[in-house]
Design an enzyme around this catalytic site. Structure first.
Site, short mmCIF file in Angstrom:
data_model
loop_
_atom_site.label_atom_id
_atom_site.label_comp_id
_atom_site.label_asym_id
_atom_site.label_seq_id
_atom_site.Cartn_x
_atom_site.Cartn_y
_atom_site.Cartn_z
N HIS A 18 -3.94 -21.81 3.63
CA HIS A 18 -2.63 -22.46 3.63
C HIS A 18 -2.72 -23.96 3.88
O HIS A 18 -1.89 -24.71 3.36
CB HIS A 18 -1.72 -21.77 4.66
CG HIS A 18 -1.43 -20.34 4.30
ND1 HIS A 18 -1.22 -19.35 5.22
CD2 HIS A 18 -1.36 -19.73 3.08
CE1 HIS A 18 -1.01 -18.20 4.59
NE2 HIS A 18 -1.10 -18.41 3.29
N HIS A 41 -0.12 -13.19 -5.88
CA HIS A 41 -0.20 -12.15 -4.86
C HIS A 41 0.55 -12.67 -3.64
O HIS A 41 -0.04 -13.12 -2.67
CB HIS A 41 -1.66 -11.84 -4.50
CG HIS A 41 -2.45 -11.25 -5.62
ND1 HIS A 41 -2.78 -11.95 -6.75
CD2 HIS A 41 -2.96 -10.00 -5.79
CE1 HIS A 41 -3.48 -11.17 -7.56
NE2 HIS A 41 -3.60 -9.98 -7.01
N SER A 98 2.04 -17.86 2.00
CA SER A 98 2.03 -18.76 0.83
C SER A 98 3.39 -18.84 0.15
O SER A 98 3.82 -19.92 -0.27
CB SER A 98 0.96 -18.30 -0.16
OG SER A 98 1.18 -16.95 -0.54
N GLU A 116 4.63 -9.97 -6.43
CA GLU A 116 4.07 -9.07 -5.41
C GLU A 116 4.17 -7.64 -5.95
O GLU A 116 5.22 -7.22 -6.43
CB GLU A 116 4.85 -9.24 -4.09
CG GLU A 116 4.60 -8.20 -3.03
CD GLU A 116 3.14 -8.01 -2.63
OE1 GLU A 116 2.43 -8.99 -2.36
OE2 GLU A 116 2.71 -6.83 -2.60
N GLY A 142 0.52 -9.49 -10.52
CA GLY A 142 0.34 -10.94 -10.58
C GLY A 142 -0.63 -11.37 -11.66
O GLY A 142 -0.52 -12.47 -12.21
N ASP A 162 -4.48 -14.88 -4.84
CA ASP A 162 -4.92 -14.52 -3.49
C ASP A 162 -4.92 -13.00 -3.31
O ASP A 162 -4.11 -12.46 -2.55
CB ASP A 162 -3.96 -15.21 -2.49
CG ASP A 162 -4.31 -14.91 -1.05
OD1 ASP A 162 -5.48 -14.58 -0.77
OD2 ASP A 162 -3.39 -14.98 -0.20
C1 LIG Z 1 -3.89 -11.35 0.79
S1 LIG Z 1 -2.28 -10.72 0.55
C2 LIG Z 1 -1.36 -12.13 0.04
C3 LIG Z 1 -1.07 -13.12 1.09
C4 LIG Z 1 -0.23 -14.29 0.63
N1 LIG Z 1 -0.72 -14.85 -0.63
C5 LIG Z 1 -0.22 -15.39 1.66
O1 LIG Z 1 -1.10 -16.26 1.61
O2 LIG Z 1 0.66 -15.39 2.52
C6 LIG Z 1 -2.43 -9.89 -0.99
C7 LIG Z 1 -1.11 -9.32 -1.49
O3 LIG Z 1 -1.28 -8.92 -2.86
C8 LIG Z 1 -0.54 -7.73 -3.09
N2 LIG Z 1 -1.09 -7.18 -4.33
C9 LIG Z 1 -2.15 -6.36 -4.51
N3 LIG Z 1 -2.41 -6.20 -5.83
C10 LIG Z 1 -1.52 -6.98 -6.51
C11 LIG Z 1 -1.29 -7.28 -7.88
N4 LIG Z 1 -2.06 -6.77 -8.84
N5 LIG Z 1 -0.30 -8.14 -8.20
C12 LIG Z 1 0.49 -8.67 -7.24
N6 LIG Z 1 0.33 -8.43 -5.92
C13 LIG Z 1 -0.67 -7.60 -5.56
C14 LIG Z 1 -0.70 -6.96 -1.81
O4 LIG Z 1 0.33 -6.02 -1.66
C15 LIG Z 1 -0.66 -8.06 -0.75
O5 LIG Z 1 0.66 -8.27 -0.31
#
Ligand SMILES: C[S@@+](CC[C@H](N)C(=O)[O-])C[C@H]1O[C@@H](n2cnc3c(N)ncnc32)[C@H](O)[C@@H]1O
Length: 282
Positions: A18, A41, A98, A116, A142, A162
């Site tokens: 971040h 993500h 994020s 998401e 994503g 991410d």
């Molecule tokens: C590491 S976390 C994200 C944290 C966020 N980017 C942050 O920095 O605050 C990963 C997220 O991706 C989601 N996720 C998993 N596979 C995904 C996909 N194919 N497309 C979108 N989101 C996905 C998960 O549910 C989770 O909430």
């Protein structure tokens, strides 16, 4: 999907990721021209640090909360602390992820899409950013958005990729989707997060990124445990494609400050360096 970011929000990897995201958003705002941001993500945008999950893992305690206690007066961290709403001497209760950081950075002319996959997380993100103009939350994949939403009309902006690296084939899926996105929009600023588990896996990750043969890639890495000295995450890595001017030096200072305050017994390292040059040799 088992992964829940609520356990990890505000840990050292979130801090590293971040802090870099905030610097990139700040750099985009140096020009008045509109920018577009895509968070592939996105997570749930805001994380309650008093939740049972956060308290159980203690990751925020050893991450952002410790950093705030020890490094509140670090000039290099001022931008990051301001963006997450942290104030010296007060305990942070809610950690903006994020999606929240991106939404908060938008000016009236800018636009963002937050994707998401988990519906409940997407709904939480929707609630958190409701009222922020020009932000759309999509429930879905994503990686598919890298194809459907790029290039953006604005022709400038950033993409944060991410994933949770839960799936065995995550790297393959990620690299394929990123390559497609980059082909569509080669001038975009991309931040790709990767975990560092040990030195061997780190080298594999960097080799995979180098093999894409894409110029102007920075690797920003922060490890706070000795190699092989922790079960799970030893460090946080970010591949930054088309970094804004001055980011390498600035992030170097920021990562050094985070490392100083969070690394146990000075273990690990902070390293921001060029992974590929201005041009790729033919
Ligand atoms: C590491 S976390 C994200 C944290 C966020 N980017 C942050 O920095 O605050 C990963 C997220 O991706 C989601 N996720 C998993 N596979 C995904 C996909 N194919 N497309 C979108 N989101 C996905 C998960 O549910 C989770 O909430």
């Amino acid at each position: 999907m088992n992964y829940q970011h609520l356990y990890h929000a505000g840990n050292f990897a979130d801090v590293a990721k971040h802090a870099a995201l905030v610097e990139c958003l700040t750099a985009l705002k140096r020009k008045d021209k509109a920018f577009f941001a895509l968070d592939t993500h996105a997570g749930r945008a805001v994380y309650d640090l008093r939740s049972a999950q956060a308290r159980k893992s203690g990751e925020a305690e050893r991450g952002v909360l410790r950093l705030l206690e020890r490094g509140a007066n670090e000039p290099a961290l001022a931008n990051y602390f301001a963006a997450i709403g942290a104030r010296a001497g007060t305990r942070l209760r809610r950690y903006p992820g994020s999606a929240a950081l991106i939404a908060a950075a938008l000016r009236p002319q800018d636009r963002a899409v937050l994707v998401e996959a988990v519906p409940a997380e997407a709904r939480a993100a929707e609630r958190a950013v409701r009222g922020t103009r020009r932000v759309r939350v999509e429930t879905g994949d994503g990686y598919a958005a890298l194809k459907s939403l790029l290039p953006p009309l604005e022709r400038r902006g950033l993409v944060l990729i991410d994933p949770a690296y839960e799936a065995v084939e995550e790297w393959r899926t990620l690299l394929r989707a990123f390559t497609e996105g980059y082909r569509r929009w080669p001038t975009g600023l991309y931040l790709i997060w990767y975990p560092i588990l040990d030195e061997r896996q780190r080298r594999t990750a960097l080799a995979r990124l180098e093999a894409l043969r894409i110029p102007k890639v920075l690797s920003a890495e922060l490890a706070i445990h000795p190699d092989g000295g922790a079960t799970g995450l030893v460090g946080s890595g970010l591949a930054i494609v088309n970094p804004p001017f001055g980011l390498e030096a600035r992030l170097g200072e920021i990562y050094a400050a985070i490392h100083r305050h969070l690394a146990a017994d000075d273990a690990g390292y902070a390293q921001v360096a060029r992974l590929t040059g201005e041009r790729m040799a033919q």
